[in-house]
Design a protein around this motif. Structure first.
Motif, mmCIF file in Angstrom:
data_model
loop_
_atom_site.group_PDB
_atom_site.id
_atom_site.type_symbol
_atom_site.label_atom_id
_atom_site.label_comp_id
_atom_site.label_asym_id
_atom_site.label_seq_id
_atom_site.Cartn_x
_atom_site.Cartn_y
_atom_site.Cartn_z
ATOM 1 N N PRO A 1 0.815 -1.229 0.000
ATOM 2 C CA PRO A 1 0.000 0.000 0.000
ATOM 3 C C PRO A 1 0.844 1.273 0.000
ATOM 4 N N ALA A 2 1.937 1.287 0.768
ATOM 5 C CA ALA A 2 2.793 2.465 0.790
ATOM 6 C C ALA A 2 3.440 2.692 -0.578
ATOM 7 N N THR A 3 3.828 1.608 -1.230
ATOM 8 C CA THR A 3 4.390 1.723 -2.579
ATOM 9 C C THR A 3 3.353 2.273 -3.545
ATOM 10 N N TRP A 4 2.115 1.807 -3.419
ATOM 11 C CA TRP A 4 1.029 2.322 -4.255
ATOM 12 C C TRP A 4 0.866 3.827 -4.079
ATOM 13 N N LEU A 5 0.965 4.309 -2.843
ATOM 14 C CA LEU A 5 0.839 5.745 -2.609
ATOM 15 C C LEU A 5 1.914 6.527 -3.340
ATOM 16 N N ILE B 1 -3.577 20.587 1.311
ATOM 17 C CA ILE B 1 -2.551 21.057 2.239
ATOM 18 C C ILE B 1 -2.565 20.205 3.494
ATOM 19 N N SER B 2 -1.408 19.630 3.798
ATOM 20 C CA SER B 2 -1.265 18.796 4.985
ATOM 21 C C SER B 2 0.216 18.687 5.320
ATOM 22 N N GLN B 3 0.545 17.874 6.333
ATOM 23 C CA GLN B 3 1.948 17.603 6.627
ATOM 24 C C GLN B 3 2.526 16.633 5.596
ATOM 25 N N GLY B 4 3.852 16.642 5.496
ATOM 26 C CA GLY B 4 4.514 15.812 4.502
ATOM 27 C C GLY B 4 4.219 14.340 4.649
ATOM 28 N N PHE B 5 4.084 13.849 5.890
ATOM 29 C CA PHE B 5 3.865 12.420 6.072
ATOM 30 C C PHE B 5 2.453 11.990 5.668
ATOM 31 N N HIS B 6 1.544 12.942 5.501
ATOM 32 C CA HIS B 6 0.145 12.627 5.197
ATOM 33 C C HIS B 6 -0.250 12.994 3.777
ATOM 34 N N ILE B 7 0.510 13.870 3.137
ATOM 35 C CA ILE B 7 0.034 14.492 1.906
ATOM 36 C C ILE B 7 -0.123 13.504 0.759
ATOM 37 N N ARG B 8 0.751 12.495 0.667
ATOM 38 C CA ARG B 8 0.611 11.532 -0.431
ATOM 39 C C ARG B 8 -0.708 10.759 -0.315
ATOM 40 N N ARG B 9 -1.054 10.392 0.885
ATOM 41 C CA ARG B 9 -2.308 9.668 1.080
ATOM 42 C C ARG B 9 -3.491 10.561 0.702
ATOM 43 N N ALA B 10 -3.427 11.831 1.060
ATOM 44 C CA ALA B 10 -4.508 12.743 0.719
ATOM 45 C C ALA B 10 -4.644 12.884 -0.798
ATOM 46 N N VAL B 11 -3.529 13.031 -1.495
ATOM 47 C CA VAL B 11 -3.578 13.183 -2.951
ATOM 48 C C VAL B 11 -4.128 11.917 -3.605
ATOM 49 N N TRP C 1 5.346 13.927 15.134
ATOM 50 C CA TRP C 1 5.756 13.698 13.749
ATOM 51 C C TRP C 1 6.109 12.233 13.517
ATOM 52 N N TYR C 2 6.884 11.659 14.431
ATOM 53 C CA TYR C 2 7.257 10.252 14.282
ATOM 54 C C TYR C 2 6.036 9.344 14.388
ATOM 55 N N TYR C 3 5.124 9.695 15.273
ATOM 56 C CA TYR C 3 3.894 8.915 15.394
ATOM 57 C C TYR C 3 3.099 8.982 14.094
ATOM 58 N N GLY C 4 3.006 10.192 13.540
ATOM 59 C CA GLY C 4 2.269 10.358 12.290
ATOM 60 C C GLY C 4 2.887 9.561 11.161
ATOM 61 N N GLY C 5 4.222 9.571 11.078
ATOM 62 C CA GLY C 5 4.882 8.806 10.032
ATOM 63 C C GLY C 5 4.656 7.317 10.174
ATOM 64 N N ALA C 6 4.753 6.815 11.411
ATOM 65 C CA ALA C 6 4.529 5.383 11.641
ATOM 66 C C ALA C 6 3.078 5.017 11.358
ATOM 67 N N ARG C 7 2.165 5.894 11.735
ATOM 68 C CA ARG C 7 0.738 5.630 11.518
ATOM 69 C C ARG C 7 0.423 5.516 10.032
ATOM 70 N N GLU C 8 1.127 6.277 9.198
ATOM 71 C CA GLU C 8 0.850 6.255 7.772
ATOM 72 C C GLU C 8 1.111 4.891 7.142
ATOM 73 N N ALA D 1 -2.085 3.291 7.814
ATOM 74 C CA ALA D 1 -3.178 4.009 7.151
ATOM 75 C C ALA D 1 -3.149 3.800 5.647
ATOM 76 N N ALA D 2 -1.977 3.513 5.098
ATOM 77 C CA ALA D 2 -1.885 3.261 3.658
ATOM 78 C C ALA D 2 -2.724 2.062 3.260
ATOM 79 N N GLY D 3 -2.781 1.062 4.131
ATOM 80 C CA GLY D 3 -3.609 -0.108 3.839
ATOM 81 C C GLY D 3 -5.072 0.250 3.742
#
Length: 245
Positions: A52-56, A170-180, A203-210, A213-215
């Motif tokens: 899923p992360a690769t797909w993003l 507009i979002s943080q860098g760790f979230h923006i790919r998922r939003a797009v 920030w680290y929590y958000g990155g790990a959560r992604e 969340a990608a799934g």
């Protein structure tokens, strides 16, 4: 007669193997073939988890910009990121600052703020609106989505409720790919602006959560469920675009 609690506990404990003992019993397969299969299985699980992360990354290639080079787009969508005592959290404030900067530069005309207002004492969109107006964005140029409970809901509602076909997200860098990626799946062609953020625990929590969340994002994109609350078409964005600057 019911036995005392400590007696019941002792009898229960006699029939239970402690967790540490069960962990110690785990052993790798003894044969090379078994070990090879175990390693292959582990590697396959890792690949599946990362798909899923690769797909993003693949689906959003070339769609990320900065506030300095994002193309002119009439509507910007700012996703909620929590309130602290009724005020935008630092992460949300950074997103709103970027939106105000884009509006001042003439790169956007209307801001759609989307967030959680599921209970009376928690209102992300109104807090976001107040923050933007304090920084020079006219209220008539701000539209509120009160049912943006998650990223997929916000993207679907932007398209189906507010009629947004193109947007700057507009979002943080760790979230923006998922939003797009999700907005693209919902029918909103978009560029993403990932704002900078301090690399703190959040920030680290958000990155790990992604990673997880990608799934969910991949499933939302594939099955396209209805948002928790859809509601009727609203003319807010069209009216805001027609309002004088």
């Amino acid at each position: 007669m019911e036995r005392p609690g400590w007696v019941r506990w002792a009898h229960w404990k006699q029939g239970v193997t402690p967790l540490w003992a069960r962990v110690r019993r785990l052993r790798l397969p003894r044969t090379r073939r078994g070990q090879r299969r175990a390693v292959q299985g582990f590697m396959a699980a890792c690949v599946v988890a990362l798909l899923p992360a690769t797909w993003l990354f693949v689906t959003t290639d070339g769609r990320l910009r900065t506030t300095a080079d994002v193309p002119h787009t009439r509507v910007a969508v700012v996703f909620g990121a929590g309130l602290w005592e009724g005020e935008p959290s630092p992460y949300l404030a950074h997103r709103l600052d970027a939106a105000a900067e884009l509006y001042e530069a003439g790169r956007i005309e209307v801001v759609l703020v989307t967030g959680d207002n599921s209970r009376e004492d928690y209102d992300e969109p109104d807090a976001m609106r107040a923050y933007l107006t304090e920084r020079g964005v006219p209220g008539r140029r701000i539209v509120s989505d009160y049912a943006g409970f998650d990223t997929w809901d916000s993207c679907v509602r932007a398209k189906k409720v507010f009629g947004v076909d193109r947007a700057v997200l507009i979002s943080q860098g760790f979230h923006i790919r998922r939003a797009v990626a999700l907005c693209r799946a919902a029918g909103v062609a978009s560029y993403g602006v990932g704002v900078d953020a301090k690399h703190d625990a959040t920030w680290y929590y958000g990155g790990a959560r992604e990673v997880f969340a990608a799934g969910k994002a991949a499933l939302d994109s594939a099955f396209q469920p209805d948002p928790r609350f859809l509601g009727p078409r609203e003319p807010g964005v069209d009216r805001a675009l027609a309002a004088p600057r």
